[in-house]
Write an enzyme that holds these catalytic residues in place. Structure first.
Site, PDB file in Angstrom:
ATOM      1  N   LEU A 239      -2.561  -4.863  -1.870  1.00  0.00           N
ATOM      2  CA  LEU A 239      -1.703  -3.731  -2.233  1.00  0.00           C
ATOM      3  C   LEU A 239      -0.483  -4.262  -2.980  1.00  0.00           C
ATOM      4  O   LEU A 239       0.587  -4.461  -2.408  1.00  0.00           O
ATOM      5  CB  LEU A 239      -1.295  -2.953  -0.984  1.00  0.00           C
ATOM      6  N   HIS A 240      -0.663  -4.457  -4.277  1.00  0.00           N
ATOM      7  CA  HIS A 240       0.377  -5.076  -5.096  1.00  0.00           C
ATOM      8  C   HIS A 240       1.678  -4.261  -5.094  1.00  0.00           C
ATOM      9  O   HIS A 240       2.731  -4.725  -4.661  1.00  0.00           O
ATOM     10  CB  HIS A 240      -0.112  -5.220  -6.539  1.00  0.00           C
TER      11      HIS A 240
END
Length: 318
Positions: A239-240
């Site tokens: 989950l950048h």
């Protein structure tokens, strides 16, 4: 005391989740949402921002579309990751409101100018809009508290062997931003690849059983597909973009180091590389706080707790 922020994004599954995370917390006051091309074409990313804000019943937040292409390069998108719409997976509502008539740069400038507190910019896509803002409104630099961005890597890239996607799409824009002198927090692949969401985490989210959590679970179901390719070596999906918001909410979740960061804008092999001087080898002063580690469980717990906020009462409070 609430921190005023402007989210500049290219939704995108993880951009959408970052936006949802931010709007669950009164510690952050979103002054505007602006969009650029990146994960999908500019028309789709703008529409996606409107759809997510419609889901959250936040038509009060002004939205504007920005750059349709990088400063000096052809447009590149990541439809192989995010699908045909850019937010494939859930059935999202159609937008209930229209974007502003002004473009992203002018909306950002207006909100920064009007704010009685310095504003934090949170770009989670290519940095074109931010570079255009900084280049055209030098008088506003002092009113920008910090730029908390998702982009870059001290190690290997994810779009080329050397470059992360957001920086690679518009390295000239990134160069302007990193040379601006404004404080920067860089959430690069070094930390975001540790911020993986696992299958059991998605089930925790699904079990919350409110419409927003359901949407996020379905976004993650689709996002997982690309990241299951064994070449990445992931157990889950990184989950950048939510790392930017998580850092603003709880920086203690992260390990960070102040470093000089330069952007490669010319090399055929390393175009878009963020050259991170972790060991002070260049002698150049640090221009960014670079995140290198994360408490993954604490990050996931923050996301789960935030999604639980979106009860029908919360969504209908306006």
């Amino acid at each position: 005391m609430s921190r005023p922020i402007i989210l500049d994004c290219d939704p995108g599954h993880d951009d959408a989740i970052a936006l949802i995370l931010a709007l669950a917390h009164p510690e952050l006051t979103p002054l505007a949402v602006t969009t650029s091309a990146g994960n999908q074409t500019p028309d789709k990313t703008l529409n996606n921002a409107l759809r997510i804000l419609t889901l959250l019943n936040r038509s009060d937040i002004p939205v504007a579309g920005g750059a349709v292409k990088p400063l000096s390069r052809e447009l590149m998108i990541a439809d192989n990751v995010h699908g045909e719409t850019g937010l494939d997976g859930p059935a999202l509502p159609a937008p209930s409101f229209q974007p502003q008539a002004v473009n992203a740069v002018e909306l950002m400038a207006e909100k920064i100018r009007q704010s009685d507190k310095p504003v934090t910019l949170v770009p989670t896509g290519p940095l074109t809009n931010i570079a255009l803002l900084l280049a055209s409104h030098a008088e506003l630099h002092a009113k920008i508290e910090r730029i908390v961005l998702m982009g870059g890597a001290a190690g290997v890239g994810n779009w080329t062997p050397a470059a992360e996607f957001n920086i690679f799409v518009d390295p000239e824009a990134a160069d302007i931003v990193f040379k601006s002198g404004i404080p920067i927090t860089m959430c690069g692949l070094d930390v975001t690849h540790q911020a993986q969401i696992m299958d059991e985490d998605i089930e925790r989210i699904r079990a919350i059983a409110n419409p927003v959590a359901k949407c996020v679970a379905e976004l993650l179901d689709f996002f997982m597909i690309y990241h299951r390719d064994p070449k990445w070596g992931f157990v889950g999906a990184p989950l950048h973009d939510p790392c930017t918001i998580a850092w603003l909410l709880n920086p203690a979740l992260f390990d960070a180091q102040d470093c000089w960061v330069g952007i490669e804008t010319q090399s055929e092999l390393t175009l878009g590389m963020t050259v991170v001087d972790r060991y002070q080898l260049t002698g150049k002063p640090a221009n960014a706080t670079v995140l290198f580690g994360i408490d993954r469980q604490g990050f996931v717990d923050l996301l789960v707790d935030s999604l639980a906020v979106y009860t029908p009462t919360y969504l209908n409070r306006r």
